[in-house]
Every structure is written in C-alpha cells, then in structure tokens.
Design an enzyme around this catalytic site. Sequence first.
Site, PDB file in Angstrom:
ATOM      1  N   SER A 336      45.798  39.537  45.594  1.00 24.16           N
ATOM      2  CA  SER A 336      44.825  40.607  45.811  1.00 24.16           C
ATOM      3  C   SER A 336      43.528  40.412  45.046  1.00 24.16           C
ATOM      4  O   SER A 336      43.539  39.953  43.897  1.00 24.16           O
ATOM      5  CB  SER A 336      45.432  41.951  45.407  1.00 24.16           C
ATOM      6  OG  SER A 336      46.583  42.237  46.152  1.00 24.16           O
ATOM      7  N   HIS A 434      49.059  49.158  45.978  1.00 25.07           N
ATOM      8  CA  HIS A 434      50.296  48.381  45.850  1.00 25.07           C
ATOM      9  C   HIS A 434      51.283  49.042  44.892  1.00 25.07           C
ATOM     10  O   HIS A 434      52.506  48.980  45.117  1.00 25.07           O
ATOM     11  CB  HIS A 434      49.972  46.959  45.379  1.00 25.07           C
ATOM     12  CG  HIS A 434      49.339  46.110  46.443  1.00 25.07           C
ATOM     13  ND1 HIS A 434      50.034  45.658  47.540  1.00 25.07           N
ATOM     14  CD2 HIS A 434      48.070  45.630  46.577  1.00 25.07           C
ATOM     15  CE1 HIS A 434      49.239  44.936  48.309  1.00 25.07           C
ATOM     16  NE2 HIS A 434      48.044  44.907  47.754  1.00 25.07           N
TER      17      HIS A 434
END
Length: 504
Positions: A336, A434
């Site tokens: 990410s 997340h």
Amino acid sequence: MLSHPVIWAFRSSVRCLRHRTLPKATQRALDVSGLRWYSTPIGVRVTGMEEILARVVAPLPTYETRDKSPPPPESNSLEFMHFYSSLVKEDKLSVLTKLSQDFGVDHKSVSELALKLLDTQLRDLATILQVEDRLRYSLTPRYKQLLNHISRVEGGVKFLVDLRADILEIIASKASESAHIRDLNGTLKSLLSEWFSVGLLRLERITWQSPCEILQKISHYEAVHPVRNWTDLKRRVGPYRRCYAFTHAAMPGEPLVVLHVALTEDISDNIQSIVREFATLDSEEDVNKINAAIFYSISSTQAGLQGVELGNYLIKRVVRELQSEFPQMGQFSSLSPIPGFSLWLQGLLSQYKKESRGSDLLSEHEWKEVEQATDSAPGTPAIEALRKLIGTSEWMHSERLSRILEPALMRLCAWYLYGEKRRGYALNPVANFHLQNGATMWRLNWRADTSPRGVANSCGIMVNYRYFLNETSKNSALYLHNKVITTSEQVLGLVSQFQKNSKL
C-alpha cells in the site's frame, strides 16, 4: 414504559417547540444557510423549478393507504432526471436545497405523533406498537418516494449515484451547511447501501479478452498507480496478475470498485517489480511459483458510493476466488501507498523550525550528517534544509542521502501510521481501511516506490498490511471497538525508536 415525570417533561418540551416561532430574520437565515459558495444570487429562481418539483414529488400517502397508493407515472422520474441533468452547478444546488427543505419530513405531524405516543404509554402493547409504527412512517421524507421511483427506471440508479456525488461535493466544499442537505445525503446513502448490498453485487474477473469499454474504464479509474499505456494495462491483467471488479445489474458495464492483485512467490516489498517490469508479459504461469497474493491497488470508481462498504467485501470475495484457484496459497497482503506522509512530515518540520526543537526529532548524530550533506548550519538552517530536501525527489538519487535519511524517515513513517490518530483511529485513510478489515500492519518498505509520485507522497516508503485469515475478525473487532492496531515486531520496533529519539 416511561415514567410519568419523564413523559410530562418531554410532552412539555415538544409543545414548546411546536408553538415557538423564530424571528423572521432568523428564519430567512436558516432557509438560505450556506449558499455563499456559488456566485449566483440566492434569490435567482431556477426556471420552472418549483413547478417541476411540485409535479414530480408526490405527497406522502396516508398511513392507512401507504400500501395501496398507485405508483406515479414513470414520466415523473424521467422528467426530474432530465431537468436536473440539464442544470449548471449552482442551479443544482438550488434544486437540492429546495427539494430537501420543502419536500422532507412533515415535522408538525411528527410532533403530534410523538405526543400521542407519550399519551399511550399506559395502554396495551398493541396500541403502543401501532403508534410507534405510525411515528416511524411519518419520519419518511417526502422526497424519498421520488428517489425510490427514480431507481426503478433505466439509468436511474446511476443518476442517483451521481446525484449523491454532487451532494458530497456541496458538503465538502461548504457550499451549503444546511441540515436539510445533510439529511438528504443520509437518506440517499441509506438507500444506496441497500441497493448495493454485497448479495446484489457480481464479482467479475477482468482479462485482456474483456470488452474494450471495460478495459478503458479500468485504466481510467486506476487511482493508485496510473496506467501508462495499453502494454501496461495488458501486463496488469495478464500472467501472474489478476484484476477483479464488483458490478451491479442496475449499472451494466460500470465497475464499482476495482482490485489489482499480483501473484508472487513471497510478499513483495516494492511496486517496481509489479507495475514497471515486463519480463512475464507473455509467459505461462508456473503454479509452483505462486504462494502469495499481493493487493497492490484498490480503487473506488463512483464518488457517490462513498461510505457504502464495497472494498472490504471485494477483498474477501477475491481471497475466496484465489484460494479456490490456488489451494496452496497461504499468504495474502497489500502493498500500500502512504498518502499524506510527506505532507504531514513537512508540517512537522515547519512546526519544529518555528519552535527551534530540531533536536527532538532526529538524533544528534543524524543532524550532523544532515548538516554535512546539505552544507547547512546547525539548528534552524538544518531543519529548513531537510524540509526543502524532502520536498524534492533529488535525494532519492543519492546513495549517501538515502542512507542518511532512511532510519529517520522509516521511524517517522511508522509513527505517522501507528501513532497519528483521528478520533482514536489511524489518521492515514489507507491504514484505516485495511485495519478495519482486520489486517496487520506488517512491514514498512524502504525505496518501495521510487516514482516521482511515490517519493512526493511518502518519501518512497510503502507498507504491507498482512491478512492472516484466521485473525482478521478478531483484529477488526479490536480496532473498531477498542481502537487497537495490530502490528508486527518490525513496525513496533520503529515506533519504539521514534519514541526514544523524538518528542512530539
């Protein structure tokens, strides 16, 4: 049941509210709350607006006839859709303001039913439940019927998704601070959440054989790592790659949220090997080399579906698909970006420069290295030199500067992800996403994105959020309920170094 004192106190307050009148100047101020952003004067009327709204927004049927009233003609919905779509931005605001204020909840009826409910508290349960049901029905905004009817015509759902995008833009830009506009947004979000529930979504795998229009949209909507050309796109849907999207029957050919996956031997620590190397473009997949799934990009394509949970469910569905295709696969992780880190760091350095607190941020040895590398004097000049240096990507091309900055930037980034909070949750939106899904903040990666964009956004650092499938439910609950971030030893070690070397 409510006690008598509570009932009488509440009844009195409701009666006061019903009979209280506001000064006319105050009423006028409330009626036009927040219309200052647009240049068009508030008094200017959108041609035909009131007549069209009066025609297409049907009165709320009475409680007794709520299930017996015939639906309005489809032409009403189509007329409103055509009318609204033809307007410029400032006129759309006028229409939404009028719709939300004049065609919302009948507050007089709600007050009367609230009093009636209080009066029935000592009666039998059936009577109480019936009055409660009447009160619940009276809380339905009149415009909700119009929204429901629009959703049933061709193109109606897409129209409402785009309409909510307009509302969100109005709220974010503070073009209107009207409570009515916010209530309209809440009503529309609730409806969209029902219409786009996971059971109504279809999972599609996007391949090079998918329709050209879909491939073009996948390329256009890619927000994390922009697609450079058709060869780049072919790579992202080719061997050792997977691309999935949720679609909806009411919006054919329109991907709602898109997930890109790399199939690798181990958990990737840089994006260059995924999106900027083409060695496997035409190769055949070797199943023995596929042990991990790396979620390297997830993009929501519809601004109007903000707040409607789609990405979390997409990841879960894709995990099941991959487990079915590759039973041996045991590692699932994101790779990410960290948007906002560089901006946060620039602000921190500016603050420390003003307060002459540079020694609280880096160690004495690190500051000496920065001073030598930038040819700057100790103290404020060194802080300013470091701030300017981080503002460019030049340092990334120098081995010496990269080596000097790595330890400080890595622990500062760890703190940014782990320690900087908004209402107790991670400040960084990608981290928050997340962590809500139950992932573990697993590994920070140095020089993981050396593109100009990656260096500008996060000093080239990326992070893996690891999905340990048997722990995600527990981790999600810990984060959502107790605001606890599950992290690896590497991240905790960097946070500990930050706390030892820095004083925020």
